[in-house]
Design an enzyme around this catalytic site. Structure first.
Site, PDB file in Angstrom:
ATOM      1  N   GLY A   1       0.851  -1.181   0.000  1.00  0.00           N
ATOM      2  CA  GLY A   1       0.000   0.000   0.000  1.00  0.00           C
ATOM      3  C   GLY A   1       0.881   1.223   0.000  1.00  0.00           C
ATOM      4  NE  ARG A   2       5.605   0.604   3.029  1.00  0.00           N
ATOM      5  CZ  ARG A   2       6.677   0.615   3.783  1.00  0.00           C
ATOM      6  NH1 ARG A   2       7.470   1.657   3.817  1.00  0.00           N
ATOM      7  NH2 ARG A   2       6.984  -0.428   4.504  1.00  0.00           N
ATOM      8  CG  HIS A   3      -1.286   3.635  -2.555  1.00  0.00           C
ATOM      9  ND1 HIS A   3      -0.828   2.336  -2.477  1.00  0.00           N
ATOM     10  CD2 HIS A   3      -2.598   3.543  -2.898  1.00  0.00           C
ATOM     11  CE1 HIS A   3      -1.814   1.508  -2.766  1.00  0.00           C
ATOM     12  NE2 HIS A   3      -2.912   2.213  -3.022  1.00  0.00           N
ATOM     13  CB  ALA A   4      -3.951   8.465  -0.305  1.00  0.00           C
TER      14      ALA A   4
END
Length: 142
Positions: free
Chosen positions: A54-57
């Site tokens: 992930g590590r995102h928006a």
């Protein structure tokens, strides 16, 4: 402080039909349990336990994440700094992740994640830098 009309992540319980002696099935129909029209479905698997994904928006994409097998720890952060941790380990429970929620996932060795997304893939929809995530929302909240 969250802006008006910004949804927070929340759990969705899908129907669980069956019994221990015969097994179970969970089902949804278009926009019945998932709060958007599904445009893309993908799944992740064989992710080492030491890896954080992930590590995102997203600017626009809404998602529902399901641990179809194993366990997934999902951490979300909203623009107001609210952090929530969700433990997905039942295949009839999904997590709604709204746009603009920074999210990370960590998996058990046998986890398979199923994702329903509201948009087709577009790299431009991703906010991949944590600093950019704060900058995008900082200018919106000013």
């Amino acid at each position: 402080m969250l802006l008006p009309n910004v949804e927070k992540p929340y759990l969705i319980t899908f129907p669980k039909l069956g019994a221990p002696e015969i097994g179970y099935i969970s089902v949804t129909e278009q926009e019945k349990h998932i709060p958007f029209k599904v445009e893309r479905v993908f799944w992740t698997y064989y992710t080492p336990e030491s890896i954080v994904r992930g590590r995102h928006a997203h600017h626009a994409t809404q998602q529902v994440l399901i641990a179809a097998a194993g366990r997934i720890i999902v951490t979300t952060e909203m623009p107001d700094g609210t952090v929530d941790v969700f433990r997905l380990e039942e295949p009839n429970i999904g997590l709604y992740v709204p746009p603009h929620a920074w999210h990370t996932m960590q998996y058990s060795h046998n986890a398979m994640q199923l994702v329903f997304a509201s948009t087709h893939y577009s790299e431009a929809d991703y906010i991949r830098s944590y600093d950019d995530f704060h900058r995008v929302w900082g200018s919106t909240n000013a």
